[in-house]
Design a protein around this motif. Sequence first.
Motif, PDB file in Angstrom:
ATOM      1  N   GLU A 203      29.390  84.308 -72.771  1.00 37.77           N
ATOM      2  CA  GLU A 203      30.363  83.265 -72.415  1.00 37.77           C
ATOM      3  C   GLU A 203      30.099  81.989 -73.214  1.00 37.77           C
ATOM      4  O   GLU A 203      30.950  81.118 -73.305  1.00 37.77           O
ATOM      5  N   ASN A 279      31.260  91.801 -72.973  1.00 36.15           N
ATOM      6  CA  ASN A 279      32.443  91.279 -73.640  1.00 36.15           C
ATOM      7  C   ASN A 279      32.104  90.570 -74.947  1.00 36.15           C
ATOM      8  O   ASN A 279      30.952  90.271 -75.234  1.00 36.15           O
ATOM      9  N   HIS A 283      35.755  85.203 -75.689  1.00 38.06           N
ATOM     10  CA  HIS A 283      36.503  86.273 -75.042  1.00 38.06           C
ATOM     11  C   HIS A 283      37.722  86.700 -75.855  1.00 38.06           C
ATOM     12  O   HIS A 283      38.002  87.889 -75.975  1.00 38.06           O
ATOM     13  N   ASP A 324      37.270  89.881 -71.038  1.00 39.26           N
ATOM     14  CA  ASP A 324      35.950  89.890 -70.396  1.00 39.26           C
ATOM     15  C   ASP A 324      35.732  91.192 -69.626  1.00 39.26           C
ATOM     16  O   ASP A 324      35.121  91.205 -68.559  1.00 39.26           O
ATOM     17  N   THR A 326      33.667  93.832 -69.417  1.00 35.86           N
ATOM     18  CA  THR A 326      32.363  94.350 -69.829  1.00 35.86           C
ATOM     19  C   THR A 326      32.202  95.816 -69.428  1.00 35.86           C
ATOM     20  O   THR A 326      32.822  96.298 -68.491  1.00 35.86           O
ATOM     21  N   LYS A 351      34.475  97.023 -65.764  1.00 40.81           N
ATOM     22  CA  LYS A 351      35.390  96.001 -65.247  1.00 40.81           C
ATOM     23  C   LYS A 351      36.862  96.327 -65.512  1.00 40.81           C
ATOM     24  O   LYS A 351      37.736  95.868 -64.784  1.00 40.81           O
TER      25      LYS A 351
HETATM   26 CA    CA Z   1      31.334  88.137 -69.261  1.00 36.50          CA
END
Ligand code: CA
Length: 700
Positions: A203, A279, A283, A324, A326, A351
Motif C-alpha cells: 500500500e 496486490n 493498486h 487490491d 491479494t 480476495k
Molecule cells: Ca493490500
Amino acid sequence: MMHRMKTRWQLSCAILCTALSLGCALPGKGERDPDKQRLRTADADPGWLTHGRTYAEQRFSPLREIHEGNVQELGLAWSFDLGTTRGVEATPLVVDGTLYVTGPWSVVYALDAATGALRWRFDPEVPRSHARVTCCGVVNRGVAYHRGRVFVGTLDGRLIAIDAATGESVWSAQTTDPAEPYAITGAPRVVEGLVVIGNGGAEFGVRGYVSAYRAADGSRAWRTYTVPRDPSLSQESEALLRAESTWSGEFWKLGGGGTAWDSMAYDPELRLLYVGTGNGSPHTRWIRSPGGGDNLYLSSILALRPETGELVWHFQTTPADTWDYTSTQHMILAELEIEGRARKVLMQAPKNGFFYVLDRETGEFLSGAPYIAVSWATGLDANGRPIESQAHNFRDEGRMVNPGPFGGHNWQPMSFHPGTGLVYLPTHEIASFYKVDPDFAVRHRALNTGLDYSMYVHYDGNEEASVEAHLVAWDPLRQRAAWRVPHRAAYSGGTLATAGNLVFQGSSDGRLVAYRATDGEKLWELPVGTGIMAAPITYQLGGDQYVAIAAGWGSGFALSAGPAALEAGVQGAGRMLAFKLGASEAMPPAPPPLPAPPGAPLPVTASAEDLERGSALFTRVCMVCHGPAAIAGGSIKDLRWASAESHQVFDEIVLGGARESLGMPSFSDLLSAEDVRLIQQYILSRAAAAARSGVSSEHP
Ligand code: CA
C-alpha cells in the motif's frame, strides 16, 4: 460428471488414528532429524505445532472429546488479558503444554496451556513510529516453533528466534530495509530447518519478497523476489526475467508490490513450499504498468523449492490486479478424488471472490467458482483466468465494485474437514467505490495506492453499512456452498473444524460459536466481551480437550471501514481465552460504552472552504487509521471524542510526535502547520456533527 470424495472419514476421526499415523508416517528426505520429523507428523501431536496445525494447513483436529452431543457443556477454563485494543489476529501454538500467542506490536506471550498462567513475555520493542507504514493495524498473526525455539516476525521487519523455555532472544535478523515501508504481520513457517518469512507494504510502495533463514543461526539461506526490478539491471532469477515482459512503464520506481504477507503451506513429499502474493504497488494498474500486462507475480500462488526458493510453478488468480485482490489468503492442501482420479490439490479463496482448486503438483487449474456475488468479473475461463466485466472497469470513471479491497474473504483462516469434505470460510461482501487518483504522485512513507478516496469525505456517521457476511461451508468438488450462516456484521473470525463434527468460529460482534459441521446448525455460543477475527485452535492436555482463541477487535477493517466496522458494536479488548467441557470461569466483562459524544471541545472557526480542504487532507493522510470522515471502527480512539486537552496540543501530536509511544507518529514530513490546522478544524467539525446527530457511542 461424478465427483466423489476419497473417504478417509473413519480414519481421520478416530483418535486411534492419532497413534496410528505416528507409527505409519512414511520416512522421506531428512527424516532422521527428529525435530524435522516432529513438524511433519504434527497431525499426531496433541498440541498445535504450526500455524495451520500441520504443513497442509487444514486446521482440522482429529480430537473429539468435545463433540456435537456435548459441546453445550463447554465453558471458560481460563483467560489472559493481552492489555491492548489494537487488533488480535494470532493463531496460537501449543507445544508440550505451553501456549505461544502474539499480540499487537509483535509481543510474544508464553502461557501455561492448562491454566493461562504467564511463563514469559517477549517484547521486541518495535519502534511505535512504524505504525505509519502499516496499512492494517500493528497486528501479528503468530509464531513458528522448531527445536526448542519460537520464531516471530516483528512489525519493523526483524525475524527473532526466542528460547522457548526462557523467553530470551537467541538471534535476530533484519529481513527488510528499515528505511523502506515494509512491515511483517504474518507468521513464519519452518520447513527443512529454514524459517520462512515474507512481509507487507504494497500500500505504501515496496517490492515484495520472501526469505528463508537457517533456524540454527539466523543466517540467510535464500531470498525470492515476487516482482521484477529495473530491467536495465539483470534480474535475480530466470523466473523474474520471464516476468519482466508482463510489466510496462517505470514500475520499479513505484515498488511493484506483490508482497507475501501471510499465507504459506508445505508439501514435504513434493518438496514444494506454497506462498501467496499480494496486490500491486500502487493498486491501480493504469499508473503501475500503463502499457498493460499481467504483472507477474502479483496476486499469485507460487510453488517454490524449499532449499533454494526457486520458482517451480505459479498461478495468478488476478492478472493485472487493480482492486487490491491479494492472493495472500489461506491455502489448504488436501487429497480429493476428482472425476475418478486422486488429486493432490491446493485450495484458496483469495480476495477476488473466486474459490480455486488447483493441482498442487503442477499448478494446473482444476476448477473455480465465485463464493460471493462478484461484479468485477463475469466468470473464469477454462484456464481459470477471470473474465473482467467491462461495465465495472474504472479506468476512466469511478465505479462501485464488489468485492472491495477487503475482499470476499481476507486473511482469516479457513478450515477443511476431511470427513464432510467441506471448507469452512468467513466471507463478506463489502462493495467499494474505486476511482483513479488523477493527481497521484509518490510520497515517501505515505499511502501510495493511486486511488481517490474523496467519496468518503461526506460520511456523517449515521451511514447504514451495506454489508453481507456469512460463514460458508464450501463444497470444493461441486464448487458451491453446502450451507451458509448469515452474520450480523462483517469481518468475523477464522475457523476450526474438528472430528467431533464441529466447526468453531468467533464473530466480529463478540461471540464464540460452535456449528455442526455437516449442516451448519448452531449448537453452542458464548459472548466473549470483545470482537473476534482470529481463528480458534484445539489441543489436548492433562486428559482434557481445550478450544482456545486469541480474541480482540482491530485490523484494517476496524481502522478504515468506519460505519461497516461499527456494525459489530464491539471494542477491541484483546484477550486469550481457553474453553473446556464443564468449566465455568467468569468471562471478563466487555469494556463499558463511552458516554454520549460531548461535541466539539474547541470552536470550529474555519470557513466551509477550509473545512473542505481539511477533509481532503484528512482523507488522504489520516483516514487509513482514523477512519472515513473520522469515524473510528472500535479499535483505536475515535477522534471525534478527543478532549480539549488533546486539541490544545494537536500540532505537538501531529507534527512533534508527542504521542508516538501510543502509536501516533509525527507527520511533519508530509504536513505543514497550516495543513494540520485545517485537519484539526475538520475533526472538530466532525465532533460537532456527531454530537448534533446523537451518534451511537458504543465505541471508543
Ligand atoms: Ca493490500
